[in-house]
Design a protein around this motif. Structure first.
Motif, mmCIF file in Angstrom:
data_model
loop_
_atom_site.group_PDB
_atom_site.id
_atom_site.type_symbol
_atom_site.label_atom_id
_atom_site.label_comp_id
_atom_site.label_asym_id
_atom_site.label_seq_id
_atom_site.Cartn_x
_atom_site.Cartn_y
_atom_site.Cartn_z
ATOM 1 N N SER A 77 21.997 92.180 43.635
ATOM 2 C CA SER A 77 21.162 90.883 44.078
ATOM 3 C C SER A 77 19.758 91.202 43.467
ATOM 4 N N SER A 79 16.745 91.202 41.385
ATOM 5 C CA SER A 79 16.328 90.421 40.365
ATOM 6 C C SER A 79 15.310 90.817 39.446
ATOM 7 N N SER A 189 13.326 91.912 45.605
ATOM 8 C CA SER A 189 14.751 90.727 45.574
ATOM 9 C C SER A 189 14.053 89.797 46.371
ATOM 10 N N PRO A 190 14.406 88.314 46.106
ATOM 11 C CA PRO A 190 13.796 87.366 46.780
ATOM 12 C C PRO A 190 14.799 86.812 47.906
ATOM 13 N N THR A 191 15.152 87.668 48.878
ATOM 14 C CA THR A 191 15.705 87.572 50.122
ATOM 15 C C THR A 191 14.769 87.140 51.214
ATOM 16 N N GLU A 228 10.004 81.019 52.447
ATOM 17 C CA GLU A 228 10.935 81.057 51.798
ATOM 18 C C GLU A 228 10.446 81.562 50.248
ATOM 19 N N ASN A 230 12.563 81.640 47.793
ATOM 20 C CA ASN A 230 12.972 80.858 46.422
ATOM 21 C C ASN A 230 12.035 79.590 46.153
ATOM 22 N N ALA A 231 11.492 78.877 47.395
ATOM 23 C CA ALA A 231 10.570 77.842 47.146
ATOM 24 C C ALA A 231 9.369 78.270 46.348
ATOM 25 N N MET A 233 9.010 80.879 44.215
ATOM 26 C CA MET A 233 9.103 80.966 42.813
ATOM 27 C C MET A 233 9.688 79.702 41.815
ATOM 28 N N GLU A 234 10.269 78.660 42.663
ATOM 29 C CA GLU A 234 10.166 77.516 42.298
ATOM 30 C C GLU A 234 8.857 76.825 41.644
ATOM 31 N N ARG A 237 7.492 78.651 38.696
ATOM 32 C CA ARG A 237 8.084 78.044 37.657
ATOM 33 C C ARG A 237 7.690 76.593 37.138
#
Length: 270
Positions: A77, A79, A189-191, A228, A230-231, A233-234, A237
């Motif tokens: 996992s 990244s 890692s983005p956990t 979060e 993932n949020a 990182m989005e 991006r």
């Protein structure tokens, strides 16, 4: 005329940080250099002398912490982009050399801070007037060089990132570049967000700049609550899709997250 192996590469040879094939080739080149193997032997002896000064409890604790870091980086996992990271300590090398490098980084690569006072301040949940900040040092043949906002860098420069939490318990370090790429530096890692520590804390891996053009911008995002990744990182991006915005505008984040950043300009140094 023979090529002399630079000091920063000599350190990585001594620490076994290169991939096996590159390490074997680098050692072979050293053997052909006048005094190359002697330089390597002196460096390894200095590392051993540094380790001998450490308390046994600190040695054992650091070995275990670094083992967990390396195990995490090897999980499916993880990244982290492998071509741009230089691990500060790898378990494939002699433990003596790895821990000696750790002390070299913590004692000589970080800026001079008023350590006793800072330690007291950062033990509190939040200290007035103390804000989170990101520190960047460029590794050189001599003393590490602190980099300020808008400092000029170039491909191949090796950077050590460190943070000061400002009393906030959670955070993340990431970067965007002139090519539109986004890299997560910490956690590995983005956990979930990084649980921040007090004091001036170097990230466990140094960072080698690639040939992305124009700039590299590093963000330190902090929060009082878990968030979060993932949020986050989005959002990065989204900003990175427009390089001129990414160079100067903040990340689009909710009010619960704070951010600070440093921009490094890419190009030949004067």
């Amino acid at each position: 005329m023979s090529h002399r192996t630079p000091d920063w590469l000599l350190e990585r040879i001594a620490l076994g940080e290169l991939p096996p094939e590159e390490l074997a080739a680098a050692r072979a080149r050293l053997a052909t250099e006048p005094g190359g193997l002697e330089r390597l032997a002196r460096l390894e002896a200095d590392d051993g002398a540094t380790l001998a000064k450490l308390p046994p409890s600190q040695v054992a604790a650091e070995i275990e912490r670094r083992r967990r870091v390396v195990d995490a980086s090897r999980s499916p996992s993880a990244s982290t982009p492998p071509r741009r990271w230089l691990p500060a300590v790898a378990l494939g090398m002699p433990v003596v050399a790895g821990l000696a490098l750790l002390m070299f980084v913590s004692q000589r690569e970080l800026p001079e801070e008023p350590r006793p006072q800072q330690a007291v301040l950062l033990e509190t949940t939040r200290t007035k007037g103390l804000e989170p900040k990101l520190l960047i040092h460029r590794q050189t043949a001599g003393a590490p060089e602190p980099l300020a906002d808008s400092a000029r860098v170039q491909a191949g420069d090796v950077l050590q990132l460190s943070y000061v939490s400002g009393g906030r318990p959670y955070g993340a370090v990431l970067s965007v570049d002139g090519r539109g790429s986004v890299t997560l530096h910490a956690p590995e890692s983005p956990t979930g967000p990084l649980e921040l520590k007090g004091g001036t804390v170097p990230l466990p891996s140094a960072y080698a700049l690639d040939d992305a053009p124009a700039f590299e911008r590093f963000f330190f995002v902090t929060s009082d609550e878990p968030f979060e990744l993932n949020a986050l990182m989005e959002s990065a991006r989204e900003l990175a899709r427009e390089p001129e915005r990414a160079r100067r505008e903040p990340l689009p984040l909710p009010p619960s997250l704070s951010q600070t950043s440093l921009v490094l300009e890419k190009g030949p140094r004067a």
